[in-house]
Design a protein around this motif. Structure first.
Motif, mmCIF file in Angstrom:
data_model
loop_
_atom_site.group_PDB
_atom_site.id
_atom_site.type_symbol
_atom_site.label_atom_id
_atom_site.label_comp_id
_atom_site.label_asym_id
_atom_site.label_seq_id
_atom_site.Cartn_x
_atom_site.Cartn_y
_atom_site.Cartn_z
ATOM 1 N N ILE A 195 -133.340 52.369 97.671
ATOM 2 C CA ILE A 195 -134.794 52.453 97.748
ATOM 3 C C ILE A 195 -135.136 53.299 98.976
ATOM 4 O O ILE A 195 -134.270 53.659 99.767
ATOM 5 C CB ILE A 195 -135.448 51.063 97.869
ATOM 6 C CG1 ILE A 195 -135.094 50.417 99.223
ATOM 7 C CG2 ILE A 195 -135.034 50.166 96.706
ATOM 8 C CD1 ILE A 195 -135.986 49.237 99.592
ATOM 9 N N THR A 196 -136.424 53.609 99.138
ATOM 10 C CA THR A 196 -136.880 54.232 100.379
ATOM 11 C C THR A 196 -138.218 53.618 100.770
ATOM 12 O O THR A 196 -138.778 52.803 100.023
ATOM 13 C CB THR A 196 -136.973 55.761 100.257
ATOM 14 O OG1 THR A 196 -137.086 56.324 101.563
ATOM 15 C CG2 THR A 196 -138.164 56.190 99.399
ATOM 16 N N THR A 197 -138.728 54.007 101.945
ATOM 17 C CA THR A 197 -139.940 53.391 102.479
ATOM 18 C C THR A 197 -140.787 54.448 103.186
ATOM 19 O O THR A 197 -140.417 55.614 103.261
ATOM 20 C CB THR A 197 -139.599 52.282 103.494
ATOM 21 O OG1 THR A 197 -139.253 52.886 104.758
ATOM 22 C CG2 THR A 197 -138.443 51.415 103.014
ATOM 23 N N ASP A 198 -141.922 54.023 103.720
ATOM 24 C CA ASP A 198 -142.740 54.939 104.511
ATOM 25 C C ASP A 198 -142.100 55.238 105.868
ATOM 26 O O ASP A 198 -142.521 56.157 106.570
ATOM 27 C CB ASP A 198 -144.147 54.366 104.720
ATOM 28 C CG ASP A 198 -144.133 53.056 105.493
ATOM 29 O OD1 ASP A 198 -144.650 53.016 106.615
ATOM 30 O OD2 ASP A 198 -143.600 52.065 104.963
ATOM 31 N N ARG A 250 -127.394 45.877 98.056
ATOM 32 C CA ARG A 250 -128.608 45.056 98.107
ATOM 33 C C ARG A 250 -128.944 44.668 99.554
ATOM 34 O O ARG A 250 -130.104 44.697 99.971
ATOM 35 C CB ARG A 250 -128.439 43.804 97.239
ATOM 36 C CG ARG A 250 -129.712 42.962 97.141
ATOM 37 C CD ARG A 250 -129.619 41.932 96.027
ATOM 38 N NE ARG A 250 -128.489 41.043 96.188
ATOM 39 C CZ ARG A 250 -127.403 41.071 95.435
ATOM 40 N NH1 ARG A 250 -127.289 41.968 94.457
ATOM 41 N NH2 ARG A 250 -126.409 40.219 95.629
ATOM 42 N N LYS A 251 -127.906 44.329 100.335
ATOM 43 C CA LYS A 251 -128.125 43.984 101.738
ATOM 44 C C LYS A 251 -128.641 45.201 102.515
ATOM 45 O O LYS A 251 -129.537 45.083 103.356
ATOM 46 C CB LYS A 251 -126.826 43.470 102.362
ATOM 47 C CG LYS A 251 -126.404 42.098 101.873
ATOM 48 C CD LYS A 251 -125.080 41.668 102.500
ATOM 49 C CE LYS A 251 -124.639 40.305 101.986
ATOM 50 N NZ LYS A 251 -123.330 39.901 102.547
ATOM 51 N N LEU A 252 -128.078 46.385 102.218
ATOM 52 C CA LEU A 252 -128.508 47.598 102.891
ATOM 53 C C LEU A 252 -129.959 47.931 102.536
ATOM 54 O O LEU A 252 -130.770 48.262 103.411
ATOM 55 C CB LEU A 252 -127.587 48.759 102.508
ATOM 56 C CG LEU A 252 -127.904 50.130 103.114
ATOM 57 C CD1 LEU A 252 -127.962 50.052 104.633
ATOM 58 C CD2 LEU A 252 -126.865 51.160 102.672
ATOM 59 N N ASN A 253 -130.311 47.827 101.272
ATOM 60 C CA ASN A 253 -131.690 48.083 100.863
ATOM 61 C C ASN A 253 -132.660 47.088 101.492
ATOM 62 O O ASN A 253 -133.778 47.452 101.873
ATOM 63 C CB ASN A 253 -131.800 48.026 99.332
ATOM 64 C CG ASN A 253 -131.353 49.312 98.666
ATOM 65 O OD1 ASN A 253 -131.562 50.398 99.182
ATOM 66 N ND2 ASN A 253 -130.723 49.184 97.502
ATOM 67 N N THR A 254 -132.233 45.841 101.601
ATOM 68 C CA THR A 254 -133.080 44.821 102.233
ATOM 69 C C THR A 254 -133.314 45.160 103.697
ATOM 70 O O THR A 254 -134.431 45.044 104.210
ATOM 71 C CB THR A 254 -132.426 43.433 102.112
ATOM 72 O OG1 THR A 254 -132.281 43.103 100.724
ATOM 73 C CG2 THR A 254 -133.282 42.364 102.786
ATOM 74 N N TYR A 255 -132.260 45.615 104.363
ATOM 75 C CA TYR A 255 -132.395 45.991 105.774
ATOM 76 C C TYR A 255 -133.330 47.184 105.930
ATOM 77 O O TYR A 255 -134.184 47.214 106.825
ATOM 78 C CB TYR A 255 -131.028 46.311 106.369
ATOM 79 C CG TYR A 255 -131.079 46.597 107.846
ATOM 80 C CD1 TYR A 255 -131.239 45.571 108.775
ATOM 81 C CD2 TYR A 255 -130.998 47.902 108.323
ATOM 82 C CE1 TYR A 255 -131.320 45.843 110.134
ATOM 83 C CE2 TYR A 255 -131.071 48.180 109.676
ATOM 84 C CZ TYR A 255 -131.231 47.139 110.568
ATOM 85 O OH TYR A 255 -131.319 47.414 111.912
ATOM 86 N N ILE A 256 -133.199 48.172 105.059
ATOM 87 C CA ILE A 256 -134.075 49.338 105.082
ATOM 88 C C ILE A 256 -135.523 48.910 104.856
ATOM 89 O O ILE A 256 -136.448 49.382 105.525
ATOM 90 C CB ILE A 256 -133.633 50.368 104.026
ATOM 91 C CG1 ILE A 256 -132.300 51.006 104.441
ATOM 92 C CG2 ILE A 256 -134.691 51.444 103.809
ATOM 93 C CD1 ILE A 256 -131.664 51.866 103.373
ATOM 94 N N ALA A 257 -135.736 47.981 103.927
ATOM 95 C CA ALA A 257 -137.085 47.516 103.595
ATOM 96 C C ALA A 257 -137.756 46.804 104.769
ATOM 97 O O ALA A 257 -138.977 46.879 104.936
ATOM 98 C CB ALA A 257 -137.033 46.583 102.387
ATOM 99 N N LYS A 258 -136.972 46.131 105.590
ATOM 100 C CA LYS A 258 -137.541 45.392 106.726
ATOM 101 C C LYS A 258 -138.183 46.304 107.755
ATOM 102 O O LYS A 258 -139.016 45.849 108.555
ATOM 103 C CB LYS A 258 -136.449 44.538 107.384
ATOM 104 C CG LYS A 258 -136.028 43.327 106.570
ATOM 105 C CD LYS A 258 -134.944 42.535 107.276
ATOM 106 C CE LYS A 258 -134.540 41.305 106.477
ATOM 107 N NZ LYS A 258 -133.459 40.536 107.141
ATOM 108 N N SER A 259 -137.819 47.581 107.768
ATOM 109 C CA SER A 259 -138.383 48.518 108.730
ATOM 110 C C SER A 259 -139.685 49.147 108.236
ATOM 111 O O SER A 259 -140.360 49.848 108.992
ATOM 112 C CB SER A 259 -137.368 49.628 109.039
ATOM 113 O OG SER A 259 -136.223 49.114 109.674
#
Length: 294
Positions: A195-198, A250-259
């Motif tokens: 995934i990606t984020t802002d 999934r853990k990596l995406n979750t960590y990315i999402a937290k930022s």
């Protein structure tokens, strides 16, 4: 609509890399910004699917008013040039990945120019978030008020700082990033993706401070839904790495999402919902067109 008014702080071509095949098929023949993308909106606490053109935008984000009230778009045009080069580089990385998955060669060569163009996109992405620009503009306004001057030039001053930020000087972000070992982490399975984020550039250091120049700092930048740039420690290594562990991803995406602070983006609505639950956010699904745009 005024030309060049709505400007993306996440490139439209970049977000297009996180859409799915069905979404791309439905917008075939149209600009990539017309393609819909699944996203989670932190302010509305909801999961939606909307066109890229309506997301991650700010009015005249990289532009400022001249004294005659016309807009100067020079910095926006400069960033568009960076994006065009990065889009071509990411296309080359996709071709390399397809070749590697098909032929399974012992080594894969990545041209320096390809990595450089992706790194330039990352460099600009680090400093182009609305929160940074608005804070700088506010600081410039306070400075001008202190000097007894009008605040009209505050945005121009802030954008000049953004343009020069991290290039040379005591803390040269561009140079520090270029020093790092670089691994393109790839996913080959259909049931997993990034995934990606802002705020897609994420740092982590298990030993303490996570500065870019600090040894041991791990840095992550999702490039597409099946490629992520990983950097850690200084070195000349440039390589591809295949990752198939769904639990790790999934853990990596979750960590990315937290930022993130505004949006999460990904090709799967169901997977995004799971990540939203993992970071403890409430989530309501809204059907297309069920509410108006802010």
């Amino acid at each position: 609509m005024t030309k060049n008014k709505n400007q993306h702080y996440l490139s439209a071509f970049y977000l297009y890399n996180f859409t799915n095949n069905d979404q791309r098929y439905k917008s075939k023949g149209k600009p990539c910004r017309e393609t819909k993308i699944h996203h989670y909106d932190f302010s509305r606490k909801c999961l939606r699917e909307r066109p890229i053109k309506n997301l991650a935008i700010e009015s005249y984000f990289f532009s400022y008013k001249n004294t005659d009230s016309s807009y100067n778009h020079s910095l926006d045009h400069q960033v568009q040039g960076v994006e065009n080069k990065a889009a071509n580089a990411i296309g080359q990385l996709n071709d390399i990945l397809k070749y590697a998955l098909k032929k399974n060669p012992r080594t894969v060569k990545i041209e320096n120019s390809v990595i450089d163009d992706v790194m330039e996109l990352l460099f600009w992405q680090i400093k182009r978030h609305p929160e940074i620009i608005k804070e700088l503009e506010s600081n410039c306004e306070q400075y001008l008020i202190y000097k007894g001057e009008t605040t009209q030039a505050a945005k121009q001053m802030a954008l000049k700082v953004i343009e020069e930020m991290g290039s040379g000087g005591v803390y040269d972000i561009r140079n520090e990033l270029q020093k790092k070992n670089k691994t393109i982490v790839c996913i080959s399975r259909n049931d997993a993706h990034f995934i990606t984020t802002d705020k897609p550039f994420v740092r982590f250091n298990n030993a303490g401070r996570n500065g870019i120049a600090i040894p041991g700092t791990e840095m992550y930048f999702p490039i597409t839904s099946n490629m992520l740039l990983f950097m850690c420690n200084n070195g000349d290594r440039k390589e591809f790495q295949l990752e198939r562990d769904r639990s790790f991803l999934r853990k990596l995406n979750t960590y990315i999402a937290k930022s993130a602070s505004r949006y999460l983006f990904g090709p799967s609505k169901e997977y995004l919902k799971r990540i939203v639950q993992n970071i403890g956010q409430p989530c309501t699904e809204i059907e297309n067109g069920a509410d108006t745009l802010a």
